[in-house]
Each structure stands twice: as C-alpha cells, then as structure tokens.
Design an enzyme around this catalytic site. Sequence first.
Site, PDB file in Angstrom:
ATOM      1  N   GLU A 115       0.442   5.104   0.549  1.00 26.35           N
ATOM      2  CA  GLU A 115       0.210   6.535   0.290  1.00 26.35           C
ATOM      3  C   GLU A 115      -1.249   6.817  -0.049  1.00 26.35           C
ATOM      4  OE1 GLU A 115       2.670   4.729  -0.953  1.00 26.35           O
ATOM      5  OE2 GLU A 115       4.414   5.628   0.008  1.00 26.35           O
TER       6      GLU A 115
ATOM      7  N   HIS B  17      12.977   7.310  -7.424  1.00 23.92           N
ATOM      8  CA  HIS B  17      13.199   8.148  -6.236  1.00 23.92           C
ATOM      9  C   HIS B  17      13.807   9.492  -6.617  1.00 23.92           C
ATOM     10  CE1 HIS B  17      13.062   4.004  -4.764  1.00 23.92           C
ATOM     11  NE2 HIS B  17      12.717   4.483  -3.566  1.00 23.92           N
TER      12      HIS B  17
END
Lengths: 328, 465
Positions: free
Chosen positions: A61, A130
């Site tokens: 990322e 998550h």
Amino acid sequence: MSREITYAEAVREAMAQAMDADDRVFLMGEDIGVYGGAFGVTNGMIDRFGPSRIRDTPISENGTVGVGVGAALLGMRPVIEMQFSDFVANAMDPLVNQAAKIHFMFGGQLCVPLVVRLPAGGGTGAAAQHSQSQEAWFVHVPGLKVAMPATPADAKGLLLAAIADDNPVVFVEHKLLYRVRGDVPEAAEPLPFGQGVVRRQGRDVTVVATSLMVHKALEAAERLQEQGTSVEVFDPRTLVPLDAAGITASVMKTGRLVVVHEAVERGGFGAEIAAVVSGGEAFSYLQAPIRRVAARNTPIPYSPGLEAAVIPSVDDIVAAVAATVSGG
Amino acid sequence: MATRVTMPKLGMTMLEGNLEKWDVQEGQHVQKGDVLFDVMTDKVSMEVEAPADGFLAGVRVHEGDSVPVGALMAYLLADGEALPGEDAGQPPEPSAGAGERNMAVSASPETTATPVPNTAAPPQAEAPGAAAAAAASANGAQTFGIPATPAARRLAREAGISLQDVQGTGRGGRVEAEDIERYLAHRPAATAAPAATAAPAATVAPAATAAPAATAPPAATAASAATAAPAATAAPATGPAPGSGSAPAGVPLDPVRRAIAEHMLRSAAVPQVTMEAVVDMTEAARLREAINASADVRVSYTDLIARAAAAALKRFPGLNARFDGERLELCARIDMGLAVALPENRGLVVPVVRDAGALSLSELAVARGDLVRRAQAGTLTPDDMAGGSFSLTNLGSYGVRSFNPLLNVPQVATLGVGAIRAPAPGAPLEVALCLTFDHRVLDGAPAAAFLQHLAALLAQPYRLL
C-alpha cells in the site's frame, strides 16, 4: 433518470463515468482487475478499460499510494482502492506526509488530485485487522478531505466530486453498504462536499450518524417513533468539510444531540461534532448532555458475539436517544 | 468563621449590581445590620447591611465595579481570623445551617424588603468552587452552581428570571427548559413592589433580556450554509403544564410578594388597635372646590387630609414615631408615607413626602402628585420610600367605607381614609378616618385625641391654609 442499483454498482458507475469523461482518471488496487476487487466493486472494469487504466498492484500500500501521489503530481487523477481500509496504515506516509501537504508546501503550485477508497467497518466477522473505522485519523490531517457516503446515490455523486477535486480525498465505504440498494441517477452528477442531509425529520432529538450508522439510526428512529419520540436523523455525508451549519440548525430545532459512529468512541469524530455544537450557536438550545454512541474502545473481536457487542447496534441507539430525551 | 459578603439579589430580575461605595473601610469592624455597602441596580440605589459581625477584609470589588449576583465581594472576619484560601475557590465549609448561609449571601431583608428568595435549588447550589466561578464570570453568574441545561439558562435569561426561583425536575435537580416554561406559566403576573403599608422597598427593575451572543458555528473547510435558519424552541406555555403529576398545587410566592408577606407578618405581630372617627367633610369639600376653581394646583381630598394629619401630628408627636421593639424614636420631622396603588395590580408602594409638616397645602399637593406619577412610572428610588414616620392610605376611591389598616412597622401609627360620601341624600359629606396605632407605645386616649383633633381640623379646614 434514475434506477435502483447497489452501492457497489454506484461506486463502479461513478468511476466508469469519470474514466469515460477524463483520460487522466485511472484505478489502482489489489486484485481490482480480473478478480474485480475483494468486494466486487471493480467487476468487469478491466474488460472495458484495460489493464493500463485498471491496474492491479502488489501487496504494498505504501508503494501504491506513493505511485498515486506521483501520478497525481504529474497530472493524472488516480483512484486507489485499499483492499481493506485497515491496510491504509501502510500508506500513511505518502497519504499524510505527502499528498496532504504538497499543495501547501509548494505554495499552491502543485496539487494532488488523488482519491483513496477505503472499504471500512466491521460486522463481517473479519476481526481486528479487517474491520476498523479509521475516518478520524484522516479528519485530523489538514489537506485531506473525507467523505463517508451512506447511500448508493451519495456514493456515486460524492465519488464523482472526489475524483474531480484537486485535493486528496479519503473516501470511506462501509463494506456492509455495498449490497444496499437505492435509486441512483444515471447521469454523472457530482454532489457537493460539506452539505449534509436530513434523512428523517424529527422534533425531539437530533441523531447525527455516519455511513452504515445512518441506516441503524433510521431504524432506531422508526422504533422510537412508536414510543412517541420524534427523531431527526442527520447525515453529514462528508466529514471534511463538515456541514456544521446543518447540524447546528437541527440541534437548535430539537435541543438534543446524539452522535453515532462505528469508529471507537475515544477520539472519534463524534467528539468533534459535539464540540461544534456545544461550542457554537446551538449551545444555548441544548436541553440535555450530548451523547455519543460508538464502538467500545477495543479492537474488533473475532467472536461474532463479542463483535456485535462492541459495534453500536440499533438497540444501543434507541437506548441512548431515550436516555437523552428523558433528560439523563 | 469568615462570613462571605456577596452581591445580593435585590430584585427578581437583577443579574448584577454596581458597587456604588463601601460604607466601611477595609479593616474596619462592623456589626450585623450596619450598612456595609451601597448598590446601584438598573434604576435603584440601595444600602446593604452586613450579614454578620466582623472586620471587613479581602475586599475584591471596587467602587464602580459591576458585580454579578452572588459573586464574592469581601469577607467579614472575626478578630485574628485569617482570610480563607479563596484562591483555591473554596467557600467556607457550610458548618452553619443552610439558612444562615443564605443570609450571608443575601442583603438584609429588614432594610430592603426584597430578600434573596429561599432557593429552591438542590444542595449542589452551593457546591465548592461555585464562588470562584461566580467571581470569575462576568455574566450569567446569578445561576452559578445551579445545575441547569443550556436551554434552560437561555430561557431564564430571556425571561429575566433567576434559576434560583425555579424548581429543577431533571436529573440531580437540574433545571430544564420545561421547568422554566412551567415556572413562567404559573408565575403571578405581579412583578412589582411592596404592598399597602409595606416597608420602603425598591421597585423592580425591568428585565434586561440579554440576547445570547450568536457565535457562528465553526466552519470546517468550506461548510455549506445552505441549511435552513434555526428554529426556536417552544415558546413558554401560557397555561399550567398538564399532567404535572404529584407536584403540590400552587406556586411559591415571588420574592417581592414574599417580602411583603414577611413584612405583613411582622406588622401583625404588633399589638395594634384601629379606631374610627367619622368626620364632617362639608367645609373641606367647599374649600377644595374653591381652591381648584382658582389655583393652578389641583388639591385632592388626600392632600387635605394629609395636610390636616401633618398639622395634628405636630400637636401629638407621639404618633409621629418609630419603634423597633426596644427603642422608641420620636421623629423630629413629619415624613409622611402615602400608599400608592401601582397600575395593573402590580402592588402598592409607599413613597414618603418629606417634611410634610413644613409644606403648604399646595406644596403638599405638588409633592404628592410627583410621587404618584413616579410611582406609576416605576421611577421611585429607595430613598423616596425610606424612613417614613407616619403613613396614610386612602381606599376611598374604591368606595371602601372604612377599613383596618395594618401598621407600617416600625412606624407606630397609620391613618386609613375611607370614601367621602353623604350617608343619605342631602346629608352632609363625611369620611371615615381609621387610625391604627401600636399599643405598646401608645394608649387609646392620646390616639383618640389625635383623631379628634384631626377631625376638628378637617371640619374647619381653613385653619390648614
């Protein structure tokens, strides 16, 4: 003309229309190509726009957002999907230290028209890494705009506006909203940032809710109506800029405020809304202390029972509103 | 124990007072009841008495300062006592009873007749730190320490009422907007001052409804202004709140009325006698007609009777006196209180015609006319009403034949005047004069002699010219 589609379809449509209209717009993300993204948001886009505009990235990322910042500086308009919003932690440096600041550090000569989409939120049984709601992190960074659309139509309109915006925008999409259906205009009509909406008119108390919590608040309001409590539900839609005037007007009407978000309470955006209200014109209209309904100050547990206990429920909202209206 | 000297609440709408002057120097000793300082509110100047014996110390308010009601101004200390640690904002521990603490916060009711209302607030009202908060706050401090929602505070401010007077029904006794609305709905219409024969009292200043300062909501980046204008919350209800459940019926008296009630109770404790004499007013009527036909100044029957009473008091100085239960003060001057009804049932005031014995009939008529006008305009000062030595109250214009006036303590005599009427067609005009006197210091015979002399003067009123 509008028709009913899902939130995920609305996000996809916004990106596709932006790409149709502007060659500079392209997507990056993990598994967004052939796989169509972890939540299917980019389904089929690679067939239409090809791999140079729908770019699968490595699991990095930091690198992806860094590339996005560079591309944006060179005139492109990248839209980056974090597979899960949690992973944006890896991209904080390019996002916070570069994207948010470059425009200001270079005297306005450059801008970073970057959109980072964050599939956020819990309730999916996906545990602590998550399931987070991290919008407050970005609200705290000057130079970033933050949108949290709660409906398919808002998702489309605000994403179009985000892509057209010359500032970096963090675009928060709750994962449980992707399958929510709603009327969405077919045309590419951007919605202005900083303009909230009253989702439900009420008399006794204002509930300011964001993202998925707008729907829970509306359900709570329905139930409270049966108990004789008239709840106004206000959805700010974007947190930066924030429709402080809209919230203030609503609270001046009802005299009470409950703020609902899924992010943890401590340091959450609810505190900002409470401060905006109590520090402004609405202060003298308050008839009860401001309440926050938010996740417990703990990582989201994996156990479904515990997860449900941590994340605000409709029951939690009903109880908080009832207590607020009764003056507690 | 150090006694806190605070700005008293001298009227229902008073939010702050301007310290005109300290009547006592710092370090000087005072006794409870001595005049400690003078306060100017919106329209009225008043003396405030020391709430306790002690040395004036720790003065933190200077002449000319505006001081919020309840704010700490100084302490009264016992000999050798040190100042409390006021920097910590801790008021002295309430080892004294709650009533005494209220006294310390209040003006002396004896002189002002507008005592601090019994606070209906819960015990938190005197929470530690409250004094510091009050001293620090320039406005709204009249509500310091009283738990209330911001909305309730705004409504109270707009209505010009004090949260002290409102019973809070919220959690922990918190005053809520509904409580204000209920209070306003039940509040007696009267806002004004003392009743018949009440002691000198201040008129109540009009409510200064400070508009809340509108602060613009902090705009994040580019917040939209497209939302509608804010709607006001509900206006005060006009009737009793329905379903107020088990709350006791009725409402507490407002502070002014309560002051009147207390004054009347003190008067009623005095053994007093009323005697009535019927006086021939034929000549008085003729004289009045003649004067009013020729002179610029119109003379009323009240003026004639007041003039006659002043003349009679010169002959009977024992009725022109004040008695506080211990000391009898024969007043050298005749300062005659005249009861004046205020418009709209706002009560009665008793302004004083100074040195009435030295005034001619027309001068007295002018002086009385001035007081009546100012009473009705609400512009009387406490000085106008202080220090009367005798009072006169005339209910004749209401057709009342005779009545039983209560003493205006500490005065020892009050004269009530009934309607001037002819008891039968063609009969001479007459009036009932009703003299009430304090039987502790006066006996029936001298009082009756006074009344007889008064009657004689009125029967032959030319002697009054």
